[in-house]
Design a protein around this motif. Structure first.
Motif, PDB file in Angstrom:
ATOM      1  N   GLU A  23       5.054 -23.844   2.088  1.00 18.54           N
ATOM      2  CA  GLU A  23       5.439 -24.927   1.565  1.00 18.54           C
ATOM      3  C   GLU A  23       3.669 -24.753   2.447  1.00 18.54           C
ATOM      4  N   ARG A  27       0.884 -27.220   1.412  1.00 18.75           N
ATOM      5  CA  ARG A  27       0.197 -28.089   2.350  1.00 18.75           C
ATOM      6  C   ARG A  27      -1.856 -28.722   2.473  1.00 18.75           C
ATOM      7  N   LEU A  50       3.835 -33.183  -0.160  1.00 14.82           N
ATOM      8  CA  LEU A  50       2.883 -31.940   1.023  1.00 14.82           C
ATOM      9  C   LEU A  50       1.183 -32.029   0.913  1.00 14.82           C
TER      10      LEU A  50
END
Ligand SMILES: C[S@@+](CC[C@H](N)C(=O)[O-])C[C@H]1O[C@@H](n2cnc3c(N)ncnc32)[C@H](O)[C@@H]1O
Length: 206
Positions: A23, A27, A50
């Motif tokens: 994640e 991002r 994100l």
């Protein structure tokens, strides 16, 4: 597209990709996204929350209806307009030079023809537009390449066409993009799996 690809794989992918390191890398890859953005291989819309603040709109394309069905709940929470299309990256149903940013998150591994997808990404980008990506690929370690080759046939079945054996940054360069950033990461938090899935984070312009 059968029951596994449309029902089981989207569910599995949502869980497998729900790793905090993945994640944060996604991002980071998407942070420079600006203006009208196209994401190829949208999956279950995992990337949607994100994106950074520079996004004006997101157009997304995804061939697997089972993925798009799972994406719906995330679409409702989007901070910008999102237009989701059914289709494949090899033949984008969009006008030439319409986007400031094109993004690929763990998708080049799965498309049938990565060179065609990247040529289409170039076509739809405005002059000076950018391609942002986070992709896994072939290991730089000969030892791990052996394991990748050994497990690739199984990976292609379980991952609905996903292969360990592509070199994403080489494919991007061969498509005529110029890299501003190209960074390889072996995510130590995923021991064993990390070496099978070395990640490249990239930013390139047309
Ligand atoms: C490993 S998943 C990643 C999904 C999403 N980008 C994510 O990060 O969660 C690969 C995605 O690429 C999609 N895909 C496969 N072939 C494609 C093609 N030819 N064009 C566009 N997307 C494709 C798959 O259906 C799947 O949703």
């Amino acid at each position: 597209v059968g029951f596994y690809a449309e029902r089981v794989f989207p569910w599995l992918l949502d869980r497998a990709m729900n790793h905090p390191v993945l994640e944060s890398l996604t991002r980071e890859a998407l942070a420079p996204a600006a203006g009208d953005v196209l994401e190829i291989g949208f999956g279950t819309a995992r990337s949607l929350p994100l994106y950074g603040p520079g996004v004006a709109s997101l157009t997304a394309i995804e061939p697997n209806q089972g993925m798009s069905a799972r994406a719906q709940r995330r679409l409702a929470a989007a901070r910008f307009p999102v237009h989701l299309h059914a289709g494949a990256g090899e033949a984008l149903p969009f006008a030439t030079a319409g986007f400031e940013t094109v993004t690929l998150i763990l998708t080049l591994c799965s498309v049938r023809d990565p060179a065609a997808v990247l040529a289409e990404a170039r076509r739809v980008l405005k002059p000076g537009g950018q391609l942002l990506y986070l992709e896994h690929g072939v290991s730089r370690s000969a030892r791990w390449q052996v394991w990748q080759r050994r497990f690739d046939p199984l990976q292609q079945i379980l991952g609905c066409g996903c292969t360990f054996l592509r070199d994403p940054s080489a494919l991007v360069a061969a498509a005529g993009f110029t890299h501003q950033r190209q960074q390889e990461r072996v995510v130590q938090e995923m021991p064993g799996l990390a070496e099978m899935l070395p990640l490249t984070l990239g930013q390139a312009t047309v």
